[in-house]
Write a protein that holds these residues in place. Structure first.
Motif, PDB file in Angstrom:
ATOM      1  N   LEU A 119      46.249  41.488  46.711  1.00 51.63           N
ATOM      2  CA  LEU A 119      46.840  42.825  46.647  1.00 51.63           C
ATOM      3  C   LEU A 119      46.495  43.556  45.349  1.00 51.63           C
ATOM      4  O   LEU A 119      46.891  44.694  45.151  1.00 51.63           O
ATOM      5  CB  LEU A 119      48.362  42.729  46.793  1.00 51.63           C
ATOM      6  CG  LEU A 119      48.879  42.333  48.168  1.00 51.63           C
ATOM      7  CD1 LEU A 119      50.380  42.085  48.132  1.00 51.63           C
ATOM      8  CD2 LEU A 119      48.536  43.419  49.196  1.00 51.63           C
ATOM      9  N   GLY A 120      45.781  42.869  44.450  1.00 50.31           N
ATOM     10  CA  GLY A 120      45.350  43.504  43.208  1.00 50.31           C
ATOM     11  C   GLY A 120      46.253  43.257  42.020  1.00 50.31           C
ATOM     12  O   GLY A 120      46.035  43.813  40.945  1.00 50.31           O
ATOM     13  N   TYR A 121      47.278  42.442  42.207  1.00 50.05           N
ATOM     14  CA  TYR A 121      48.159  42.142  41.089  1.00 50.05           C
ATOM     15  C   TYR A 121      47.353  41.455  39.992  1.00 50.05           C
ATOM     16  O   TYR A 121      46.602  40.521  40.245  1.00 50.05           O
ATOM     17  CB  TYR A 121      49.300  41.219  41.512  1.00 50.05           C
ATOM     18  CG  TYR A 121      50.379  41.873  42.344  1.00 50.05           C
ATOM     19  CD1 TYR A 121      50.126  42.966  43.165  1.00 50.05           C
ATOM     20  CD2 TYR A 121      51.664  41.367  42.325  1.00 50.05           C
ATOM     21  CE1 TYR A 121      51.126  43.543  43.921  1.00 50.05           C
ATOM     22  CE2 TYR A 121      52.670  41.945  43.086  1.00 50.05           C
ATOM     23  CZ  TYR A 121      52.388  43.022  43.882  1.00 50.05           C
ATOM     24  OH  TYR A 121      53.383  43.600  44.630  1.00 50.05           O
ATOM     25  N   GLY A 122      47.509  41.925  38.778  1.00 51.25           N
ATOM     26  CA  GLY A 122      46.844  41.320  37.628  1.00 51.25           C
ATOM     27  C   GLY A 122      45.373  41.663  37.494  1.00 51.25           C
ATOM     28  O   GLY A 122      44.735  41.258  36.519  1.00 51.25           O
ATOM     29  N   ALA A 123      44.811  42.420  38.434  1.00 54.52           N
ATOM     30  CA  ALA A 123      43.382  42.759  38.382  1.00 54.52           C
ATOM     31  C   ALA A 123      43.115  43.667  37.185  1.00 54.52           C
ATOM     32  O   ALA A 123      43.839  44.635  36.943  1.00 54.52           O
ATOM     33  CB  ALA A 123      42.952  43.450  39.666  1.00 54.52           C
ATOM     34  N   ASP A 124      42.111  43.345  36.427  1.00 54.87           N
ATOM     35  CA  ASP A 124      41.676  44.121  35.263  1.00 54.87           C
ATOM     36  C   ASP A 124      42.733  44.191  34.156  1.00 54.87           C
ATOM     37  O   ASP A 124      42.703  45.094  33.321  1.00 54.87           O
ATOM     38  CB  ASP A 124      41.271  45.552  35.657  1.00 54.87           C
ATOM     39  CG  ASP A 124      40.132  45.572  36.653  1.00 54.87           C
ATOM     40  OD1 ASP A 124      39.191  44.758  36.473  1.00 54.87           O
ATOM     41  OD2 ASP A 124      40.178  46.362  37.604  1.00 54.87           O
ATOM     42  N   TYR A 125      43.652  43.236  34.171  1.00 50.78           N
ATOM     43  CA  TYR A 125      44.638  43.192  33.096  1.00 50.78           C
ATOM     44  C   TYR A 125      43.929  42.885  31.787  1.00 50.78           C
ATOM     45  O   TYR A 125      43.053  42.035  31.724  1.00 50.78           O
ATOM     46  CB  TYR A 125      45.693  42.118  33.376  1.00 50.78           C
ATOM     47  CG  TYR A 125      46.669  41.932  32.233  1.00 50.78           C
ATOM     48  CD1 TYR A 125      47.616  42.903  31.948  1.00 50.78           C
ATOM     49  CD2 TYR A 125      46.622  40.810  31.419  1.00 50.78           C
ATOM     50  CE1 TYR A 125      48.502  42.755  30.895  1.00 50.78           C
ATOM     51  CE2 TYR A 125      47.511  40.643  30.367  1.00 50.78           C
ATOM     52  CZ  TYR A 125      48.443  41.616  30.110  1.00 50.78           C
ATOM     53  OH  TYR A 125      49.316  41.459  29.064  1.00 50.78           O
TER      54      TYR A 125
END
Length: 179
Positions: A119-125
């Motif tokens: 779902l994109g959680y944490g993506a590109d953090y």
């Protein structure tokens, strides 16, 4: 008189209230409130001093504990003043009530499950500790809400270096937004 930086008048009114029978713990609570509302981060030790004056009064009682309250009054009256934290809190509270329960942006949410990663959680953090100058410049406000600048340090006392840091970070955000 505390807001007006007059320790002598502040002591005078403290003594009048003490002699008039005002509840000492009520006075101590008012001192704590002044420390966070009128002094704020211009002198963060003001809150500690007021809390310790309250504790000293609770331990000693009257009349000995009243000297601790007097010391706190003098400190508050002579401290640099800033209500920037107070006004920032009020502005943030108004914005939170206006925007409701918006979700944090997905890039700052933990992704302990595969579904959350999908779902994109944490993506590109970007981890600030690893960023140059320990500042990534990522946006932490919810998607659909513009970044806000609630806290506007006045530059008095200990707020001067905070103000400089925030100005530097704002410049870095602008530069990184252009990239």
């Amino acid at each position: 008189s505390v807001r007006g930086s007059d320790p002598d008048a502040a002591l005078y009114y403290l003594v009048r209230m003490l002699d008039g029978g005002e509840d000492r713990l009520f006075l101590a609570r008012r001192l704590v409130r002044m420390a966070v509302e009128d002094i704020g981060l211009a002198d963060p030790t003001a809150l500690m001093i007021c809390n310790e004056a309250t504790a000293a009064y609770e331990r000693l009682g009257s009349p000995e504990g009243e000297l601790a309250l007097a010391q706190a009054v003098i400190h508050l009256a002579t401290a640099p003043k800033s209500n920037a934290a107070y006004t920032a809190y009020k502005a943030a509270r108004a914005a939170a009530r206006e925007t409701g329960s918006l979700e944090p942006p997905a890039h700052i949410l933990n992704a302990p499950t595969k579904m959350m990663k999908n779902l994109g959680y944490g993506a590109d953090y970007q981890y600030d500790h690893d960023a140059e100058g320990q500042f990534s410049g990522q946006i932490y406000f919810p998607d659909g809400m513009e970044r806000q600048d609630f806290y506007q340090p006045k530059g008095a006392g200990r707020e001067a270096p905070i103000r400089e840091k925030l100005e530097q970070w704002a410049k870095l955000r602008r530069e990184r937004a252009k990239e």
